[in-house]
Write a protein that holds these residues in place. Structure first.
Motif, short mmCIF file in Angstrom:
data_model
loop_
_atom_site.label_atom_id
_atom_site.label_comp_id
_atom_site.label_asym_id
_atom_site.label_seq_id
_atom_site.Cartn_x
_atom_site.Cartn_y
_atom_site.Cartn_z
N HIS A 47 0.80 -1.22 0.00
CA HIS A 47 0.00 0.00 0.00
C HIS A 47 0.83 1.27 0.00
O HIS A 47 0.44 2.28 -0.60
N LEU A 48 1.97 1.26 0.68
CA LEU A 48 2.76 2.48 0.73
C LEU A 48 3.34 2.83 -0.63
O LEU A 48 3.36 4.01 -1.02
N GLN A 49 3.78 1.84 -1.37
CA GLN A 49 4.30 2.10 -2.72
C GLN A 49 3.17 2.59 -3.63
O GLN A 49 3.38 3.50 -4.46
N LYS A 50 1.99 2.02 -3.48
CA LYS A 50 0.85 2.47 -4.28
C LYS A 50 0.50 3.92 -3.95
O LYS A 50 0.13 4.70 -4.84
N LEU A 51 0.65 4.29 -2.69
CA LEU A 51 0.39 5.67 -2.29
C LEU A 51 1.42 6.60 -2.92
O LEU A 51 1.08 7.68 -3.44
N ILE A 52 2.68 6.20 -2.89
CA ILE A 52 3.75 7.01 -3.48
C ILE A 52 3.51 7.25 -4.97
O ILE A 52 3.74 8.35 -5.49
N GLU A 53 3.02 6.23 -5.65
CA GLU A 53 2.83 6.31 -7.10
C GLU A 53 1.53 6.99 -7.50
O GLU A 53 1.26 7.19 -8.69
N LYS A 107 10.49 5.76 5.97
CA LYS A 107 11.55 5.04 5.26
C LYS A 107 11.07 4.48 3.93
O LYS A 107 11.87 4.27 3.01
N SER A 108 9.78 4.25 3.81
CA SER A 108 9.23 3.73 2.55
C SER A 108 9.21 4.78 1.45
O SER A 108 9.09 4.46 0.27
N LEU A 124 6.35 14.56 -0.12
CA LEU A 124 5.34 14.14 -1.09
C LEU A 124 3.94 14.52 -0.64
O LEU A 124 3.07 14.83 -1.48
N PHE A 125 3.72 14.48 0.66
CA PHE A 125 2.38 14.73 1.23
C PHE A 125 2.51 15.77 2.34
O PHE A 125 2.70 15.42 3.51
N PRO A 126 2.42 17.04 1.99
CA PRO A 126 2.69 18.12 2.96
C PRO A 126 1.76 18.13 4.17
O PRO A 126 2.18 18.57 5.25
N ASN A 127 0.52 17.68 4.01
CA ASN A 127 -0.41 17.64 5.15
C ASN A 127 -0.19 16.33 5.90
O ASN A 127 -0.98 15.40 5.80
N PHE A 128 0.88 16.28 6.66
CA PHE A 128 1.34 15.04 7.27
C PHE A 128 1.29 15.17 8.79
O PHE A 128 1.91 16.05 9.37
N PRO A 165 -10.61 -1.81 -2.58
CA PRO A 165 -9.15 -1.87 -2.71
C PRO A 165 -8.56 -0.46 -2.64
O PRO A 165 -9.19 0.51 -3.07
N PHE A 166 -7.36 -0.38 -2.11
CA PHE A 166 -6.72 0.92 -1.93
C PHE A 166 -6.53 1.65 -3.26
O PHE A 166 -6.67 2.87 -3.34
N THR A 167 -6.22 0.90 -4.31
CA THR A 167 -6.04 1.55 -5.62
C THR A 167 -7.34 2.21 -6.08
O THR A 167 -7.30 3.27 -6.71
#
Length: 317
Positions: free
Chosen positions: A66-72, A91-92, A98-102, A307-309
């Motif tokens: 899921h983290l890679q899918k979020l990055i992409e 670390k992922s 990438l996501f300023p509202n963190f 699904p997350f996608t």
């Protein structure tokens, strides 16, 4: 179940709660309230246009990539990270760059929470992360987060307000207001940081759609039975006949029809899962909860599973 869990932690952690609050009080008076993060204070803000992703540390996070899918993805909404997931999430590559509202959330009162903020990756990104901390958080955890640049925002976590004037919630609230006139916002927690993040998403950060990943609230079928029975070695495993009806009641298998998956619940996960489901069912109609974990025990009334996608395609704001 709720009373059993409450009584257990109240009996074992009461002194720590009080000690933590006392040591945090001066910082609580002088640092921002989580209320300062609430965008709905602006009358022009429309929460229906905003979503958040809550990131837990459940096994589905890695299993489903899921983290890679979020990055992409093109997602530009809010990220709310549980403290236990923070180091691995950063670390992922899922970072505030990438996501300023963190945001990161901590509610647990234990000293071990400090280790969740003790890593060079947090020092690297800390100044870009906003922290939302319970007034009962262990001071070592708060100090470590603050040292690494995370700006602390305080709130109360509700657990005994039903006790009225004698409750810790009421007493600590009164003490905070002696110097902080408006006091602090307060949220339910369901006993865990993941559920707390869900509340933060809509009650504090003004997002009408909350997606959950890494929020299994259950064990995988192939997890070692000793791990399941001890809640991940947190407690001593009870000596119970694994073929007995009592065992089946305490550690039931739950089939999630939405994802055609099965998980095993221990008593603590039963409490976490049932509490969050109840909170979701009682949330305002405009709050939409999406379980994109692709497994686990969260399904039912007002929980939209996908699904997350699919979530990322539909909510790539």
């Amino acid at each position: 179940m709720e009373k059993v869990v409450y009584d257990f932690f109240h009996k074992n952690d009461f002194d720590e709660w009080i000690g933590n609050f006392a040591l945090n009080l001066n910082d609580i008076w002088n640092e921002p309230s989580a209320r300062d993060l609430d965008p709905t204070n602006d009358e022009s803000y429309d929460m229906t246009n905003h979503s958040a992703i809550v990131i837990g540390k459940g096994p589905s996070l890695k299993k489903n990539n899921h983290l890679q899918k979020l990055i992409e993805s093109n997602y530009s909404g809010t990220i709310i990270c549980t403290d236990g997931a923070l180091i691995n999430v950063l670390k992922s590559g899922v970072t505030p760059d990438l996501f300023p509202n963190f945001f990161v959330v901590t509610i647990e009162p234990y000293k071990i929470q400090a280790t969740l903020y003790d890593d060079p990756i947090i020092e690297k990104f800390g100044t870009k992360i906003k922290g939302i901390f319970s007034t009962l958080t262990h001071p070592d955890a708060v100090s470590k987060a603050r040292k690494n640049g995370i700006k602390i925002h305080w709130l109360h976590t509700l657990f005994d307000y039903n006790e009225g004037k004698k409750s810790i919630n009421n007493i600590t609230s009164l003490m905070v207001r002696t110097k902080k006139n408006k006091g602090l916002p307060a949220i339910q927690t369901g006993g865990n940081v993941g559920t707390s993040c869900w509340f933060v998403g809509w009650k504090i950060l003004g997002c009408s759609t909350i997606s959950l990943i890494g929020m299994n609230h259950g064990w995988e079928e192939d997890d070692p039975i000793e791990t399941i029975m001890s809640h991940g070695q947190m407690f001593e495993a009870p000596k119970i006949d694994k073929q007995s009806e009592l065992f089946k009641k305490l550690f039931p298998k739950v089939h999630n029809p939405e994802f055609n998956s099965t998980c095993i619940l221990d008593p603590i996960f039963q409490y976490y899962s049932s509490a969050l489901k109840e909170f979701i069912s009682r949330a305002p109609s405009e709050i939409r909860t999406i379980n994109a974990t692709e497994g686990g025990s969260l399904f039912g009334e007002k929980i939209h599973c996908m699904p997350f996608t699919d979530f990322l395609k539909n909510f790539d704001q």
